[in-house]
Design a protein around this motif. Structure first.
Motif, PDB file in Angstrom:
ATOM      1  N   GLN A   1       0.796  -1.227   0.000  1.00 43.12           N
ATOM      2  CA  GLN A   1       0.000   0.000   0.000  1.00 43.12           C
ATOM      3  C   GLN A   1       0.831   1.280   0.000  1.00 43.12           C
ATOM      4  N   HIS A   2       1.979   1.234   0.633  1.00 43.36           N
ATOM      5  CA  HIS A   2       2.822   2.429   0.760  1.00 43.36           C
ATOM      6  C   HIS A   2       4.276   2.036   0.494  1.00 43.36           C
ATOM      7  N   PRO A   3       4.582   1.677  -0.742  1.00 45.22           N
ATOM      8  CA  PRO A   3       5.909   1.129  -1.051  1.00 45.22           C
ATOM      9  C   PRO A   3       7.061   2.087  -0.772  1.00 45.22           C
ATOM     10  N   VAL A   4       6.824   3.385  -0.877  1.00 47.76           N
ATOM     11  CA  VAL A   4       7.905   4.337  -0.590  1.00 47.76           C
ATOM     12  C   VAL A   4       8.288   4.272   0.884  1.00 47.76           C
ATOM     13  N   ILE A   5       7.276   4.231   1.745  1.00 46.74           N
ATOM     14  CA  ILE A   5       7.551   4.118   3.182  1.00 46.74           C
ATOM     15  C   ILE A   5       8.220   2.785   3.487  1.00 46.74           C
ATOM     16  N   ALA A   6       7.731   1.711   2.881  1.00 46.23           N
ATOM     17  CA  ALA A   6       8.314   0.386   3.120  1.00 46.23           C
ATOM     18  C   ALA A   6       9.780   0.353   2.713  1.00 46.23           C
ATOM     19  N   GLN A   7      10.083   0.914   1.554  1.00 47.97           N
ATOM     20  CA  GLN A   7      11.471   0.940   1.088  1.00 47.97           C
ATOM     21  C   GLN A   7      12.345   1.747   2.043  1.00 47.97           C
ATOM     22  N   GLN A   8      11.809   2.859   2.517  1.00 50.56           N
ATOM     23  CA  GLN A   8      12.557   3.700   3.450  1.00 50.56           C
ATOM     24  C   GLN A   8      12.833   2.952   4.752  1.00 50.56           C
ATOM     25  N   LEU A   9      11.813   2.293   5.292  1.00 52.59           N
ATOM     26  CA  LEU A   9      11.987   1.555   6.542  1.00 52.59           C
ATOM     27  C   LEU A   9      12.942   0.378   6.377  1.00 52.59           C
ATOM     28  N   ASP A  10      12.810  -0.350   5.277  1.00 48.90           N
ATOM     29  CA  ASP A  10      13.718  -1.473   5.031  1.00 48.90           C
ATOM     30  C   ASP A  10      15.169  -1.002   5.055  1.00 48.90           C
ATOM     31  N   GLN A  11      15.430   0.110   4.381  1.00 49.91           N
ATOM     32  CA  GLN A  11      16.790   0.635   4.327  1.00 49.91           C
ATOM     33  C   GLN A  11      17.246   1.130   5.694  1.00 49.91           C
ATOM     34  N   GLN A  12      16.354   1.772   6.421  1.00 46.72           N
ATOM     35  CA  GLN A  12      16.729   2.290   7.737  1.00 46.72           C
ATOM     36  C   GLN A  12      16.992   1.163   8.731  1.00 46.72           C
ATOM     37  N   PHE A  13      16.188   0.119   8.687  1.00 48.90           N
ATOM     38  CA  PHE A  13      16.458  -1.038   9.541  1.00 48.90           C
ATOM     39  C   PHE A  13      17.830  -1.633   9.210  1.00 48.90           C
ATOM     40  N   ALA A  14      18.125  -1.758   7.915  1.00 44.38           N
ATOM     41  CA  ALA A  14      19.409  -2.321   7.502  1.00 44.38           C
ATOM     42  C   ALA A  14      20.570  -1.435   7.950  1.00 44.38           C
ATOM     43  N   THR A  15      20.407  -0.130   7.823  1.00 39.80           N
ATOM     44  CA  THR A  15      21.450   0.805   8.246  1.00 39.80           C
ATOM     45  C   THR A  15      21.676   0.727   9.752  1.00 39.80           C
ATOM     46  N   ALA A  16      20.580   0.633  10.506  1.00 44.57           N
ATOM     47  CA  ALA A  16      20.694   0.537  11.962  1.00 44.57           C
ATOM     48  C   ALA A  16      21.392  -0.753  12.372  1.00 44.57           C
ATOM     49  N   ARG A  17      21.071  -1.838  11.688  1.00 44.05           N
ATOM     50  CA  ARG A  17      21.734  -3.103  12.009  1.00 44.05           C
ATOM     51  C   ARG A  17      23.232  -3.005  11.741  1.00 44.05           C
ATOM     52  N   GLN A  18      23.578  -2.486  10.588  1.00 46.68           N
ATOM     53  CA  GLN A  18      24.992  -2.356  10.234  1.00 46.68           C
ATOM     54  C   GLN A  18      25.728  -1.493  11.262  1.00 46.68           C
ATOM     55  N   ALA A  19      25.088  -0.423  11.703  1.00 50.11           N
ATOM     56  CA  ALA A  19      25.727   0.480  12.661  1.00 50.11           C
ATOM     57  C   ALA A  19      25.900  -0.183  14.025  1.00 50.11           C
ATOM     58  N   LEU A  20      24.889  -0.909  14.483  1.00 44.44           N
ATOM     59  CA  LEU A  20      24.993  -1.576  15.784  1.00 44.44           C
ATOM     60  C   LEU A  20      26.072  -2.644  15.784  1.00 44.44           C
ATOM     61  N   TRP A  21      26.138  -3.403  14.696  1.00 42.09           N
ATOM     62  CA  TRP A  21      27.125  -4.486  14.631  1.00 42.09           C
ATOM     63  C   TRP A  21      28.538  -3.952  14.356  1.00 42.09           C
ATOM     64  N   ALA A  22      28.648  -2.677  14.033  1.00 44.29           N
ATOM     65  CA  ALA A  22      29.965  -2.074  13.802  1.00 44.29           C
ATOM     66  C   ALA A  22      30.572  -1.489  15.072  1.00 44.29           C
ATOM     67  N   ILE A  23      29.789  -1.397  16.146  1.00 47.05           N
ATOM     68  CA  ILE A  23      30.316  -0.856  17.406  1.00 47.05           C
ATOM     69  C   ILE A  23      31.325  -1.851  17.981  1.00 47.05           C
ATOM     70  N   PRO A  24      32.521  -1.399  18.318  1.00 47.54           N
ATOM     71  CA  PRO A  24      33.512  -2.325  18.887  1.00 47.54           C
ATOM     72  C   PRO A  24      33.078  -2.824  20.262  1.00 47.54           C
ATOM     73  N   GLU A  25      33.319  -4.100  20.512  1.00 44.33           N
ATOM     74  CA  GLU A  25      32.936  -4.711  21.789  1.00 44.33           C
ATOM     75  C   GLU A  25      34.108  -4.683  22.767  1.00 44.33           C
ATOM     76  N   PRO A  26      33.793  -4.595  24.061  1.00 41.13           N
ATOM     77  CA  PRO A  26      32.491  -4.251  24.625  1.00 41.13           C
ATOM     78  C   PRO A  26      32.256  -2.748  24.560  1.00 41.13           C
ATOM     79  N   ILE A  27      31.026  -2.361  24.405  1.00 39.30           N
ATOM     80  CA  ILE A  27      30.699  -0.943  24.281  1.00 39.30           C
ATOM     81  C   ILE A  27      31.078  -0.181  25.545  1.00 39.30           C
ATOM     82  N   GLU A  28      31.029  -0.868  26.684  1.00 34.80           N
ATOM     83  CA  GLU A  28      31.293  -0.202  27.966  1.00 34.80           C
ATOM     84  C   GLU A  28      32.720   0.337  28.055  1.00 34.80           C
ATOM     85  N   THR A  29      33.672  -0.361  27.457  1.00 33.94           N
ATOM     86  CA  THR A  29      35.065   0.078  27.541  1.00 33.94           C
ATOM     87  C   THR A  29      35.531   0.800  26.282  1.00 33.94           C
TER      88      THR A  29
END
Length: 356
Positions: free
Chosen positions: A294-322
């Motif tokens: 129904q709203h493919p532009v929004i869906a495409q935007q969300l799909d990309q944003q979810f993917a970007t967020a995942r990539q960013a979270l998994w790029a944080i060096p572990e452990p985040i605390e130190t």
């Protein structure tokens, strides 16, 4: 710096509004059939299939998994109490991490019994009362404040710098037994009726005259708002607080150094809700599929944003605390915060109005 919703919003409006206007102007009423069933008549975004997939493919299996993890943690701590070896201590710590990861995937649907009947507070209150926890061992756990029990009370004793004492080991078993009780109780409230209907039935009855959710959109609002609230909390509080003050002990799972896993599982839980299932692929009738239709532009935007967020979270060096104080770590954490805030903002500004 904490990225605010308005800062993210400003960037999204430029990207999103113009392409949608071009589509509407260029195609006219007949050309936007994916958005409208007839000219001027919108299709419902949320269907019974959307809600059933959310309940039966995401919520209930997730809570069942949490309960199984809590049971395994309780058993591991019983073993450690009886045989306090280094290997059994590490096994108990690993069991805590597994149960914790499963729980963090449920943060985006912490409504219903989790909220109204206190399961969330009993299992995951933070910060804890560290001083009170030291003197609470003799107090029945059901009479305690939430800040003296749950995941983080167990974490405090299990991951302490010094090896748990005999008293600590006994206390850990008591805390884990209660955690299992709470987790199993949450499953029961979703699946089985007692003096109240099972919450699964409550959600699935959305749209009926006597339902707590008088329309399908009312249930859809609950689901989407849960996503917004969870991801907003991740960006502004779970990441934003420590990032702003540069105090790593403000990370929620600081003692166990499990915070980054918490955050990644928060993302995974939101992704599961969006897709309507915990396995790979797109579930029929899911929020993602309905938006694609129904709203493919929004869906495409969300799909990309979810993917970007995942990539960013998994790029944080572990452990985040130190790694928070290092230049590389600080940039990585800020990048992840911005990416998660963008997902939350799109859900709030573009998707939530579609179900209200």
């Amino acid at each position: 710096m904490i990225v605010t919703g308005s800062q993210v919003r400003q960037g999204l409006n430029t990207w999103f509004v113009l392409p949608l206007r071009r589509t509407a102007i260029g195609l006219g009423c007949a050309g936007v059939a994916t958005l409208f069933s007839a000219c001027g008549q919108t299709q419902a975004l949320i269907t019974n299939q959307t809600i059933q997939g959310f309940v039966d493919q995401v919520v209930v299996p997730s809570y069942v998994s949490v309960a199984a993890g809590a049971t395994q943690l309780e058993q591991a701590l019983q073993t450690y109490q009886q045989a306090p070896t280094a290997a059994n201590l590490e096994a108990a710590r690993q069991a805590w991490r597994v149960a914790r990861d499963r729980w963090e995937q449920t943060e985006c649907f912490a409504f219903g019994p989790a909220d109204s009947e206190g399961f969330d507070g009993a299992m995951d209150t933070w910060p804890i009362d560290r001083q009170g926890l030291k003197t609470a061992a003799a107090q029945p756990v059901e009479q305690r404040e939430d800040s003296r029990k749950g995941f983080h009370a167990i974490e405090e004793l299990l991951f302490a710098a010094t090896e748990p004492t005999l008293s600590d080991r006994q206390h850990l078993v008591i805390l884990a037994t209660d955690l299992t009780k709470q987790a199993q109780g949450l499953v029961t409230r979703w699946q089985q009726a007692s003096d109240q209907p099972a919450y699964r039935s409550v959600l699935l009855s959305a749209g009926s005259t006597d339902s707590a959710y008088p329309t399908l959109n009312a249930a859809g609002t609950e689901i989407v708002q849960g996503l917004v609230d969870s991801l907003s909390e991740v960006a502004s509080e779970k990441i934003g607080g420590p990032l702003e003050t540069q105090e790593p002990d403000r990370f929620e799972s600081f003692v166990s150094r499990n915070t980054l896993s918490d955050l990644r599982n928060n993302w995974t839980g939101a992704w599961n809700v969006y897709r309507g299932q915990r396995s790979d692929g797109v579930a029929a009738g899911s929020l993602q599929q309905r938006l694609q239709q129904q709203h493919p532009v929004i869906a495409q935007q969300l799909d990309q944003q979810f993917a970007t967020a995942r990539q960013a979270l998994w790029a944080i060096p572990e452990p985040i605390e130190t790694n928070l104080a290092s230049p590389r770590g600080k940039v990585a954490v800020l990048t992840a915060q911005t990416a998660i805030a963008a997902v939350s903002d799109t859900l709030e500004r573009q998707v939530l109005p579609l179900v209200q």
